[in-house]
Scaffold this active site. Structure first.
Site, PDB file in Angstrom:
ATOM      1  N   GLU A 120     -39.299  10.047  -2.428  1.00 21.54           N
ATOM      2  CA  GLU A 120     -40.652   9.489  -2.353  1.00 21.54           C
ATOM      3  C   GLU A 120     -41.733  10.534  -2.089  1.00 21.54           C
ATOM      4  O   GLU A 120     -42.519  10.421  -1.143  1.00 21.54           O
ATOM      5  CB  GLU A 120     -40.685   8.349  -1.316  1.00 21.54           C
ATOM      6  CG  GLU A 120     -39.672   7.259  -1.679  1.00 21.54           C
ATOM      7  CD  GLU A 120     -39.529   6.154  -0.631  1.00 21.54           C
ATOM      8  OE1 GLU A 120     -40.275   6.165   0.351  1.00 21.54           O
ATOM      9  OE2 GLU A 120     -38.650   5.285  -0.815  1.00 21.54           O
ATOM     10  N   ASN A 170     -35.925  11.135  -6.012  1.00 24.40           N
ATOM     11  CA  ASN A 170     -35.758   9.679  -6.033  1.00 24.40           C
ATOM     12  C   ASN A 170     -37.056   9.018  -5.577  1.00 24.40           C
ATOM     13  O   ASN A 170     -37.682   9.474  -4.622  1.00 24.40           O
ATOM     14  CB  ASN A 170     -34.623   9.352  -5.035  1.00 24.40           C
ATOM     15  CG  ASN A 170     -34.148   7.927  -5.054  1.00 24.40           C
ATOM     16  OD1 ASN A 170     -33.826   7.410  -6.133  1.00 24.40           O
ATOM     17  ND2 ASN A 170     -34.075   7.286  -3.898  1.00 24.40           N
ATOM     18  N   HIS A 228     -37.099  -1.149  -7.057  1.00 21.27           N
ATOM     19  CA  HIS A 228     -37.354  -2.293  -6.174  1.00 21.27           C
ATOM     20  C   HIS A 228     -38.398  -3.151  -6.889  1.00 21.27           C
ATOM     21  O   HIS A 228     -39.597  -2.911  -6.776  1.00 21.27           O
ATOM     22  CB  HIS A 228     -37.889  -1.825  -4.819  1.00 21.27           C
ATOM     23  CG  HIS A 228     -36.882  -1.089  -4.005  1.00 21.27           C
ATOM     24  ND1 HIS A 228     -35.746  -1.709  -3.502  1.00 21.27           N
ATOM     25  CD2 HIS A 228     -36.800   0.205  -3.614  1.00 21.27           C
ATOM     26  CE1 HIS A 228     -35.027  -0.823  -2.827  1.00 21.27           C
ATOM     27  NE2 HIS A 228     -35.643   0.343  -2.880  1.00 21.27           N
ATOM     28  N   GLU A 264     -31.707   1.920  -6.431  1.00 20.98           N
ATOM     29  CA  GLU A 264     -31.872   0.988  -5.299  1.00 20.98           C
ATOM     30  C   GLU A 264     -32.320  -0.391  -5.801  1.00 20.98           C
ATOM     31  O   GLU A 264     -33.221  -1.009  -5.239  1.00 20.98           O
ATOM     32  CB  GLU A 264     -32.914   1.523  -4.309  1.00 20.98           C
ATOM     33  CG  GLU A 264     -32.625   2.932  -3.812  1.00 20.98           C
ATOM     34  CD  GLU A 264     -33.589   3.421  -2.733  1.00 20.98           C
ATOM     35  OE1 GLU A 264     -34.387   2.612  -2.215  1.00 20.98           O
ATOM     36  OE2 GLU A 264     -33.540   4.617  -2.419  1.00 20.98           O
ATOM     37  N   ASP A 278     -33.315  -3.984  -6.631  1.00 27.40           N
ATOM     38  CA  ASP A 278     -33.376  -5.389  -6.232  1.00 27.40           C
ATOM     39  C   ASP A 278     -34.572  -6.021  -6.922  1.00 27.40           C
ATOM     40  O   ASP A 278     -35.486  -5.331  -7.349  1.00 27.40           O
ATOM     41  CB  ASP A 278     -33.369  -5.615  -4.705  1.00 27.40           C
ATOM     42  CG  ASP A 278     -34.258  -4.687  -3.912  1.00 27.40           C
ATOM     43  OD1 ASP A 278     -35.304  -4.268  -4.439  1.00 27.40           O
ATOM     44  OD2 ASP A 278     -33.929  -4.405  -2.741  1.00 27.40           O
TER      45      ASP A 278
END
Ligand code: G3I
Length: 356
Positions: A168, A209, A245, A274, A276
């Site tokens: 990030e 990432n 996400h 990651e 979702d």
């Protein structure tokens, strides 16, 4: 009842249910006239047919839940520790390293013949107080960062598939995030971190990432420019992790496949790291169907791009999702519900992977 007798009875009952077409769920398969039909392949097995992995994040507190760990051990071939390898967990005091949390997950993964995506070395969040509670000169902070990276990467050398080296690093507009690292060391901390990690484990795949970089846009453009520059300077970067996400209310990142492809063309791996897909609660049949479509589409996008190496969900069940605590009123983001029952999203992923 003796164990063998009990097992025979359970087996007979299962076979009867399958033959009668009454069994449901991922392990069940009813084919006409079949005596003992083979079990359904897992997501990992389906992904492997495409040369990909299918992974899940997990976290230490959940590992006492045996129904949960059974599925975690069966269905996936890549594991990411959700918190256990972060700085606050691994170096809680300066120069005092604690590998218990990370080791527990690596050991579990190894016992299940799963690989590990290690997460994460350099981030602005979940840092210990000793690091954030004072100011550092650039030389001091560089030494602290180098020691942390090299000690942790050496500890896990040969035991992990990859590292999220820097997590990030950019703002939404593509400018560098003003973190402790950037403010004290300037943008060069990213190349330094990659080089130090590579020295400590030359075989681990090294990733940058981030979230909100699934679509082509200002933030993913920043990664594209940085990655191109790092490659041109022979900095050891292997891949870009797109966290993914996603949220139904914000729309699907339609340029995902194109975006994955442009990183591939730079000679980099990509991964959905990651995943979702959250929604405003309550979950309805319509929302769960839309969520399933998104899981299908992101799976297909990864399969369509040769260097997209795999997909990891940010834990596999709503029971242990981070979403409700961070986004009150939202949730139901994962392919299994809170009772560990597979949702439409699970069946959509299977289908996208070529399963039934
Ligand atoms: O360890 C304490 C515990 O002692 C205390 O009792 C408890 C009470 O709330 O909190 C525990 O800490 C929590 C920690 O997870 C460990 O469970 C923190 O409150 C909580 O904020 C923290 O959340 C983690 C989050 O990163 C922090 O930003 C999530 O579990 C983790 O899934 C999440 O993961 C991040 C990725 O690393 C990077 N990308 C985004 C992703 C989602 O935020």
């Amino acid at each position: 009842m003796r164990r063998n007798t009990r097992l025979r009875l359970v087996g007979a009952l299962a076979a009867a249910l399958v033959t009668a077409g009454l069994a449901t769920g991922p392990g069940a398969q009813a084919s006409p006239g079949a005596q003992a039909s083979p079990r359904q392949p897992t997501l990992a097995e389906l992904a492997q047919r495409h040369g990909r992995y299918f992974g899940s994040a997990t976290d230490n507190p959940e590992l006492t839940d045996t129904a949960y760990t059974a599925l975690l051990g069966d269905e996936f071939d890549m594991i990411t520790p959700g918190n256990g390898m972060k700085w606050y967990a691994t170096e809680p005091q300066q120069d005092v390293f604690d590998w218990r949390y990370g080791d527990q997950i690596v050991d579990l993964a190894r016992s299940n013949h799963q690989r590990v995506r290690a997460h994460t070395l350099v981030w602005h969040s979940q840092l210990p107080d000793w690091l954030t509670g004072r100011t550092w000169t650039a030389d001091e902070l560089r030494a602290v960062l180098k020691k942390h990276i090299q000690t942790e990467v050496r500890h896990y050398r040969g035991k992990v598939y990859s590292w999220d080296v820097v997590n990030e690093a950019f703002n939404e507009d593509g400018s560098y995030r003003e973190t402790l690292w950037y403010q004290t060391l300037g943008p060069g901390y990213i190349a330094d971190a990659l080089r130090w990690a590579h020295q400590a484990d030359p075989h681990a795949k090294l990733y940058l990432n981030d979230y909100n970089i699934e679509a082509v846009g200002a933030k993913s453009d920043a990664y594209y420019r940085l990655a191109k520059d790092l490659k041109a300077r022979h900095v050891p970067l292997d891949g870009i992790g797109l966290q993914a996400h996603l949220a139904l209310q914000y729309g699907y990142p339609a340029s995902l496949e194109d975006n994955l492809r442009r990183f591939s063309r730079l000679g980099l791996d990509t991964a959905l790291t990651e995943v979702d897909v959250r929604m405003l609660l309550p979950a309805t049949e319509e929302k769960l169907a839309q969520q399933a479509d998104w899981y299908r589409d992101l799976t297909a996008a990864c399969l369509a791009v040769r260097r997209c190496v795999g997909i990891t969900v940010w834990d596999y069940t709503d029971k242990y999702s981070w979403i409700p605590a961070f986004f009150p009123g939202e949730g139901a983001a994962l392919p299994w519900d809170e009772q560990l029952r597979p949702k439409p999203a699970y069946f959509a992923i299977r289908k996208a992977l070529g399963g039934r």
